[in-house]
Design a protein around this motif. Structure first.
Motif, PDB file in Angstrom:
ATOM      1  N   GLY A  10       0.786  -1.231   0.000  1.00 57.21           N
ATOM      2  CA  GLY A  10       0.000   0.000   0.000  1.00 57.21           C
ATOM      3  C   GLY A  10       0.812   1.271   0.000  1.00 57.21           C
ATOM      4  O   GLY A  10       1.866   1.351  -0.618  1.00 57.21           O
ATOM      5  N   ARG A  11       0.290   2.240   0.739  1.00 58.30           N
ATOM      6  CA  ARG A  11       0.906   3.578   0.685  1.00 58.30           C
ATOM      7  C   ARG A  11       2.294   3.597   1.285  1.00 58.30           C
ATOM      8  O   ARG A  11       3.115   4.438   0.945  1.00 58.30           O
ATOM      9  CB  ARG A  11      -0.084   4.565   1.337  1.00 58.30           C
ATOM     10  N   GLY A  12       2.596   2.697   2.205  1.00 60.75           N
ATOM     11  CA  GLY A  12       3.980   2.570   2.665  1.00 60.75           C
ATOM     12  C   GLY A  12       4.353   3.454   3.837  1.00 60.75           C
ATOM     13  O   GLY A  12       5.540   3.677   4.089  1.00 60.75           O
ATOM     14  N   TYR A  89       1.048  -5.555   4.007  1.00 62.77           N
ATOM     15  CA  TYR A  89       1.002  -6.532   2.907  1.00 62.77           C
ATOM     16  C   TYR A  89      -0.382  -7.153   2.948  1.00 62.77           C
ATOM     17  O   TYR A  89      -0.758  -7.795   3.935  1.00 62.77           O
ATOM     18  CB  TYR A  89       2.086  -7.604   3.061  1.00 62.77           C
TER      19      TYR A  89
HETATM   20  C1  GAR Z   1      -1.780  -0.244   8.079  1.00 63.71           C
HETATM   21  O1  GAR Z   1      -2.856   0.337   8.771  1.00 63.71           O
HETATM   22  C2  GAR Z   1      -1.608  -1.689   8.486  1.00 63.71           C
HETATM   23  O2  GAR Z   1      -1.848  -1.922   9.841  1.00 63.71           O
HETATM   24  C3  GAR Z   1      -2.659  -2.340   7.644  1.00 63.71           C
HETATM   25  O3  GAR Z   1      -2.574  -1.698   6.395  1.00 63.71           O
HETATM   26  C4  GAR Z   1      -2.139  -0.363   6.591  1.00 63.71           C
HETATM   27  C5  GAR Z   1      -0.923  -0.100   5.717  1.00 63.71           C
HETATM   28  O4  GAR Z   1      -0.579   1.254   5.735  1.00 63.71           O
HETATM   29  N1  GAR Z   1      -2.421  -3.753   7.524  1.00 63.71           N
HETATM   30  C6  GAR Z   1      -3.385  -4.657   7.393  1.00 63.71           C
HETATM   31  O5  GAR Z   1      -4.571  -4.357   7.352  1.00 63.71           O
HETATM   32  C7  GAR Z   1      -2.909  -6.085   7.287  1.00 63.71           C
HETATM   33  N2  GAR Z   1      -4.027  -6.995   7.239  1.00 63.71           N
HETATM   34  P1  GAR Z   1       0.798   1.744   5.109  1.00 63.71           P
HETATM   35  O6  GAR Z   1       0.869   1.159   3.702  1.00 63.71           O
HETATM   36  O7  GAR Z   1       0.692   3.230   5.072  1.00 63.71           O
HETATM   37  O8  GAR Z   1       1.907   1.255   5.997  1.00 63.71           O
END
Ligand code: GAR
Length: 210
Positions: A10-12, A89
């Motif tokens: 995702g956005r990271g 992930y």
């Molecule tokens: C975070 O909120 C993480 O906890 C969640 O995705 C987001 C990623 O944000 N993870 C899950 O839901 C895993 N099942 P990011 O890409 O900005 O770090």
């Protein structure tokens, strides 16, 4: 120096939090690869900007989940990480791939596990009327979001919250939670290993609390 591989879709922002901790000199780590199912993601961009080697492959280019996992996890193994961090992930990882990581893979999940494994955790906490929500870091085992919890942070649910406002409040604390947990592993205060992978229920005796 802990060799860290990161898996992200995702956005990271959690990846960025780890990189910033390293850049501040708080985290003695080398980022040996960013592995993704989303070649266009923010996480991939961030890794490239920081000179971290990227392996990104779309699941639809593979015949099965097992083959996609085999592609990514053979490349993860090749960089010999001490720790694999799932930082947003968003795919299920097959049991064979999880077993290859011998208890050295952790995940950040936006709920107070064992509550709300899976997706839409913020909406589900609101729908249940919970007064508290939060995030957990746990060891990855084959069962989804079920491995031993290493660390948790609690966040209040406020009147008028919707899933987005609650997600933002949790995310702000997730970053510190993940950084503190990875620091504890890098410092040897928290130990991971193969013995934990068959471990199914609940928490280690003293999870970190932020
Ligand atoms: C975070 O909120 C993480 O906890 C969640 O995705 C987001 C990623 O944000 N993870 C899950 O839901 C895993 N099942 P990011 O890409 O900005 O770090």
């Amino acid at each position: 120096t802990l060799r860290i591989a990161v898996l992200a879709s995702g956005r990271g922002s959690n990846l960025r939090a780890l990189l910033e901790a390293r850049d501040r000199g708080e985290l003695d780590a080398q980022f040996v690869g960013l592995f993704s199912d989303k070649p266009e993601s923010g996480a991939v961009r961030t890794a490239r900007e920081h000179g971290i080697p990227v392996v990104a492959a779309k699941p639809r280019d593979f015949a099965s989940r097992a083959e996609h996992d085999e592609f990514l996890f053979s490349r993860i193994e090749a960089v010999q990480p001490d720790l694999i961090v799932c930082a947003g992930y968003m795919r299920l990882i097959s049991e064979a791939a999880v077993r290859r990581t011998t208890g050295r893979m952790i995940n950040i999940h936006p709920s107070l596990l064992p509550n709300y494994p899976g997706l839409d955790t913020h909406a589900r906490a609101l729908a249940a009327g919970d007064g508290e929500h939060g995030a957990s870091v746990h060891v990855v085992i084959p069962e989804l979001d079920a491995g031993p919890v290493l660390a948790q942070v609690r966040v209040p649910v406020l009147a008028g919250d919707n899933a987005d406002t609650l997600a933002q409040r949790v995310l702000a604390r997730e970053h510190a939670l993940l950084v503190e947990t990875v620091k504890a592993i890098a410092d040897g205060r928290l130990r991971l290993g193969a013995d934990v992978i068959g471990y199914r229920d609940a928490a280690l005796s003293a999870p970190l609390r932020l």
